[in-house]
Design a protein around this motif. Structure first.
Motif, short mmCIF file in Angstrom:
data_model
loop_
_atom_site.label_atom_id
_atom_site.label_comp_id
_atom_site.label_asym_id
_atom_site.label_seq_id
_atom_site.Cartn_x
_atom_site.Cartn_y
_atom_site.Cartn_z
N ASP A 1 -6.30 6.08 -4.23
CA ASP A 1 -6.03 4.68 -3.91
C ASP A 1 -4.69 4.25 -4.46
O ASP A 1 -4.36 4.53 -5.61
CB ASP A 1 -7.10 3.78 -4.54
N ASN B 1 -3.52 -2.23 0.17
CA ASN B 1 -4.06 -0.97 -0.33
C ASN B 1 -4.01 0.08 0.77
O ASN B 1 -4.13 -0.23 1.96
CB ASN B 1 -5.51 -1.18 -0.77
N TRP C 1 -2.24 0.66 -4.74
CA TRP C 1 -2.32 -0.79 -4.64
C TRP C 1 -0.95 -1.44 -4.76
O TRP C 1 -0.12 -0.99 -5.57
CB TRP C 1 -3.21 -1.34 -5.75
N TYR D 1 -4.12 -8.28 -2.31
CA TYR D 1 -3.57 -6.96 -2.59
C TYR D 1 -3.60 -6.11 -1.33
O TYR D 1 -4.61 -6.07 -0.62
CB TYR D 1 -4.40 -6.24 -3.65
#
Length: 111
Positions: free
Chosen positions: A99, A92, A101, A90
């Motif tokens: 956050d 990020n 993603w 992932y």
């Protein structure tokens, strides 16, 4: 803010893959991360690139390289892949304390 990750696949041990992430956002992207989550395990941080440089989890040092390919694009070059690198990867970033993603891209290392 949307992050789009790509580049996963099935490779044999010792081979390479390059993952890419593109951020669609009007905001500045300062720090860029890669995480991974192996089957049955918690998600773990893998690499980061920021204004001061880069850093990596110990298990990938010398094999993985994170790079910034533009203002809102970054990559993870993975060499000498091992079966234990198998995971969903992932991308990020954190923008204004939140956050964000990517959707995850599967990397499978198997003979």
């Amino acid at each position: 803010v949307q992050l789009q990750a790509s580049g996963g696949g099935l490779v044999q041990p010792g081979e390479s893959l390059r993952l890419s992430c593109v951020a669609e956002t009007p905001f500045t992207v300062n720090t860029m991360y890669w995480y991974r989550q192996a089957p049955g395990k918690q998600r773990e941080w893998v690499a980061v690139i920021h204004i001061l440089g880069t850093d990596y989890i110990e298990s990938v040092k010398g094999r993985f390289t994170i790079s910034r390919d533009g203002a809102k694009k970054w990559s993870l070059q993975m060499n000498s892949l091992k079966p234990e690198d198998t995971a969903v990867y992932y991308c990020n970033t954190v923008i204004r304390g939140t956050d964000f993603w990517g959707q995850g891209t599967l990397v499978t290392v198997s003979s």
